[in-house]
Scaffold this motif. Structure first.
Motif, mmCIF file in Angstrom:
data_model
loop_
_atom_site.group_PDB
_atom_site.id
_atom_site.type_symbol
_atom_site.label_atom_id
_atom_site.label_comp_id
_atom_site.label_asym_id
_atom_site.label_seq_id
_atom_site.Cartn_x
_atom_site.Cartn_y
_atom_site.Cartn_z
ATOM 1 N N ASN A 181 0.826 -1.205 0.000
ATOM 2 C CA ASN A 181 0.000 0.000 0.000
ATOM 3 C C ASN A 181 0.863 1.258 0.000
ATOM 4 N N ALA A 182 1.932 1.226 0.816
ATOM 5 C CA ALA A 182 2.823 2.384 0.891
ATOM 6 C C ALA A 182 3.547 2.589 -0.434
ATOM 7 N N LEU A 183 3.975 1.469 -1.046
ATOM 8 C CA LEU A 183 4.714 1.574 -2.301
ATOM 9 C C LEU A 183 3.827 2.102 -3.432
ATOM 10 N N GLN A 184 2.551 1.697 -3.401
ATOM 11 C CA GLN A 184 1.637 2.137 -4.463
ATOM 12 C C GLN A 184 1.384 3.658 -4.410
ATOM 13 N N HIS A 185 1.538 4.227 -3.218
ATOM 14 C CA HIS A 185 1.337 5.670 -3.081
ATOM 15 C C HIS A 185 2.626 6.454 -3.297
ATOM 16 N N ASP A 186 3.702 5.739 -3.564
ATOM 17 C CA ASP A 186 4.988 6.393 -3.833
ATOM 18 C C ASP A 186 4.925 6.993 -5.242
ATOM 19 N N PRO A 187 5.289 8.254 -5.431
ATOM 20 C CA PRO A 187 5.253 8.889 -6.763
ATOM 21 C C PRO A 187 6.111 8.159 -7.802
ATOM 22 N N ASP A 188 7.147 7.461 -7.333
ATOM 23 C CA ASP A 188 8.044 6.756 -8.262
ATOM 24 C C ASP A 188 7.589 5.325 -8.553
ATOM 25 N N PHE A 189 6.422 4.903 -8.034
ATOM 26 C CA PHE A 189 5.956 3.522 -8.189
ATOM 27 C C PHE A 189 5.842 3.111 -9.669
ATOM 28 N N PRO A 190 5.184 3.911 -10.534
ATOM 29 C CA PRO A 190 5.089 3.527 -11.954
ATOM 30 C C PRO A 190 6.469 3.340 -12.600
ATOM 31 N N LYS A 191 7.383 4.251 -12.221
ATOM 32 C CA LYS A 191 8.727 4.159 -12.788
ATOM 33 C C LYS A 191 9.428 2.890 -12.317
ATOM 34 N N LEU A 192 9.272 2.558 -11.027
ATOM 35 C CA LEU A 192 9.896 1.352 -10.473
ATOM 36 C C LEU A 192 9.350 0.088 -11.142
ATOM 37 N N MET A 193 8.026 0.017 -11.387
ATOM 38 C CA MET A 193 7.413 -1.156 -12.012
ATOM 39 C C MET A 193 7.861 -1.283 -13.482
ATOM 40 N N ALA A 194 8.019 -0.119 -14.145
ATOM 41 C CA ALA A 194 8.490 -0.144 -15.532
ATOM 42 C C ALA A 194 9.917 -0.681 -15.599
ATOM 43 N N GLN A 195 10.743 -0.253 -14.610
ATOM 44 C CA GLN A 195 12.118 -0.749 -14.560
ATOM 45 C C GLN A 195 12.149 -2.248 -14.279
ATOM 46 N N ALA A 196 11.224 -2.711 -13.417
ATOM 47 C CA ALA A 196 11.161 -4.131 -13.090
ATOM 48 C C ALA A 196 10.767 -4.955 -14.323
ATOM 49 N N GLN A 197 9.807 -4.447 -15.112
ATOM 50 C CA GLN A 197 9.382 -5.140 -16.320
ATOM 51 C C GLN A 197 10.503 -5.169 -17.365
ATOM 52 N N GLN A 198 11.243 -4.063 -17.456
ATOM 53 C CA GLN A 198 12.364 -4.020 -18.385
ATOM 54 C C GLN A 198 13.445 -5.022 -17.976
ATOM 55 N N ALA A 199 13.711 -5.072 -16.657
ATOM 56 C CA ALA A 199 14.706 -6.029 -16.169
ATOM 57 C C ALA A 199 14.237 -7.464 -16.419
ATOM 58 N N ALA A 200 12.921 -7.720 -16.266
ATOM 59 C CA ALA A 200 12.375 -9.058 -16.513
ATOM 60 C C ALA A 200 12.603 -9.469 -17.967
ATOM 61 N N GLN A 201 12.412 -8.516 -18.872
ATOM 62 C CA GLN A 201 12.643 -8.818 -20.296
ATOM 63 C C GLN A 201 14.110 -9.092 -20.557
ATOM 64 N N GLU A 202 14.994 -8.364 -19.882
ATOM 65 C CA GLU A 202 16.431 -8.594 -20.052
ATOM 66 C C GLU A 202 16.825 -9.980 -19.555
ATOM 67 N N TRP A 203 16.237 -10.388 -18.403
ATOM 68 C CA TRP A 203 16.493 -11.742 -17.907
ATOM 69 C C TRP A 203 15.972 -12.784 -18.910
ATOM 70 N N THR A 204 14.772 -12.537 -19.438
ATOM 71 C CA THR A 204 14.182 -13.471 -20.417
ATOM 72 C C THR A 204 15.068 -13.595 -21.649
ATOM 73 N N ASP A 205 15.541 -12.443 -22.156
ATOM 74 C CA ASP A 205 16.408 -12.457 -23.340
ATOM 75 C C ASP A 205 17.728 -13.171 -23.055
ATOM 76 N N GLY A 206 18.286 -12.936 -21.866
ATOM 77 C CA GLY A 206 19.555 -13.574 -21.501
ATOM 78 C C GLY A 206 19.414 -15.079 -21.394
#
Length: 434
Positions: free
Chosen positions: A123-148
């Motif tokens: 709940n606290a993380l979802q109210h963090d202004p940087d939450f969308p940016k953090l989730m986008a970075q996580a998805q990008q990292a997931a794709q990098e792991w998948t590609d690797g």
């Protein structure tokens, strides 16, 4: 991820023992057969023929040793390389999971760190202004792991295919063992090309006989044995053969030149079938033939010239042949033939030009005793002075057809697996957004 690679080492050890055993057999054969029979007590044409064939046998023992030891080396190196690459995939998956990424069976990584937080932390993380940016970075990292991971899996697959090529090249060598089998996996696994390090082998032989005269009578149809009468007067007979192998490609050619007179007759009836055949010829015949094979695809061309007189009549019905034909001709013939073979099935055609008088017809189904190939075909022609003949043949090599079918089934299975994996990945990718 779960493949057990230890059978590769077990197989390597068995091939190593086989190679050493062939070396022992070669030594035994040279000592107890070649040298034992070359003590001077046996002389003549049969001894000379034996010396030639025994040299070929000893050479095959040596080639069998080379081939077996090469396969043993390739299997051992394959175990080392595939084990290393398999470990690289496992380590990559373990690293991803240690950083809060879950990897499914198809190698797709998904970030699961957020779901492992407590409800209050989420709940606290979802109210963090940087939450969308953090989730986008996580998805990008997931794709990098998948590609690797996909890249690491491709490395395993490429190495596996390289091992397959290396093993195929080591043992696929005409009708004998491969005296030039490559035991270095790095060299032997490279895709074949004109610049490949695969060894080139050239074999050639020339046989010449004549002048010679002979007459033989064998068999007795009364006791179920085919009777045969043969008479010949050869001025000369010369045959030259050459073949070149380079990787999966093989080129071969033969030139045969004969001049003389021959007559044969065969008669026999038994539980295997019946044969009635008589033929005679006087004249000069020259044949030139070339063949090219690449994997399971091949082709041939043949040219033949004949000048003289010939005639024949034949009828045969056995388990391996059902043919009927006749021929009579006096004059000159020129023949051109060619054909192709794909996956063990071949189609060929023949065209002849005649200057002379004669006619010919042939039709039937028969099996080549040397190659085991079945052939069905026919030929017909006539000439009142100038004419010719046309013919065709269809061949079926059951061994090659079975091998081609197996390769096709493997390829289809791989394609189905690939489609299934792609569909599964697409489904999971879509599901991850909902």
């Amino acid at each position: 991820m779960t493949a057990d690679l230890s059978p590769l080492m077990n197989a390597s050890e068995l091939w190593q023992k086989m190679g050493k055993r062939f070396a022992e057999l070669k030594g035994d054969y040279e000592k107890n057969v070649q040298r034992a029979l070359a003590n001077g007590k046996w002389q003549g044409q049969s001894f000379n023929a034996h010396q030639s064939s025994s040299a070929a046998t000893a050479s095959e023992y040596a080639a069998a040793k080379t081939e077996a030891l090469a396969v043993a080396s390739l299997l051992k190196q394959a175990h080392t390389e595939l084990t290393r690459l398999q470990k690289a995939v496992k380590d990559l998956v373990a690293d991803a999971e240690a950083k809060d990424y879950k990897v499914d069976g198809s190698g797709r990584a998904t970030y699961v760190g957020f779901s492992r937080l407590s409800a209050q932390q989420q709940n606290a993380l979802q109210h963090d202004p940087d939450f969308p940016k953090l989730m986008a970075q996580a998805q990008q990292a997931a794709q990098e792991w998948t590609d690797g991971i996909a890249k690491a899996v491709r490395a395993v697959d490429e190495a596996d295919q390289g091992v397959q090529r290396a093993l195929s090249n080591a043992v696929a060598f005409g009708n004998g063992f491969n005296a030039h089998a490559e035991g270095d996996l790095g060299k032997a696994s490279a895709p074949w090309s004109h610049h490949s390090t695969s060894p080139t082998r050239v074999d050639s032989k020339v046989k010449a006989t004549g002048p010679d005269i002979g007459f033989t009578v064998t068999g007795d149809p009364k006791y179920g044995k085919e009777a045969s009468v043969k008479a010949y007067a050869d001025l000369y007979h010369v045959t030259a053969e050459v073949s070149e192998s380079h990787g999966p490609m093989k080129l071969s050619g033969i030139v045969d030149d004969y001049q003389g007179a021959r007559a044969t007759a065969n008669l026999g009836f038994s539980d295997k079938g019946g044969t009635v055949k008589a033929e005679a010829s006087v004249g000069h015949r020259t044949t030139v033939e070339g063949r090219a094979e690449l994997g399971q695809t091949g082709g041939y061309t043949r040219a033949e010239g004949f000048s003289g007189v010939e005639g024949s009549l034949s009828a045969k019905a056995t388990k391996e042949e059902a043919t009927f034909g006749w021929k009579r001709f006096a004059g000159n013939k020129g023949t051109i033939a060619g054909g192709i073979e794909v996956g063990g099935i071949g189609i060929g055609a023949t065209a002849e030009g005649w200057t002379g008088v004669g006619d010919e017809a042939w039709w039937g189904l028969k099996k080549d005793e040397k190659t085991g190939t079945w052939k069905v075909g026919g030929k017909a022609g006539a000439s009142p002075g100038v004419g010719g003949a046309l013919g065709f043949e269809i061949t079926v090599d059951l061994h090659k057809v079975t091998k081609a079918a197996g390769n096709a089934a493997d390829a289809l299975g791989d394609a189905v697996d690939a489609v299934g994996d792609a569909a599964g990945s697409a489904k999971k990718a879509v599901s991850s957004w909902f």
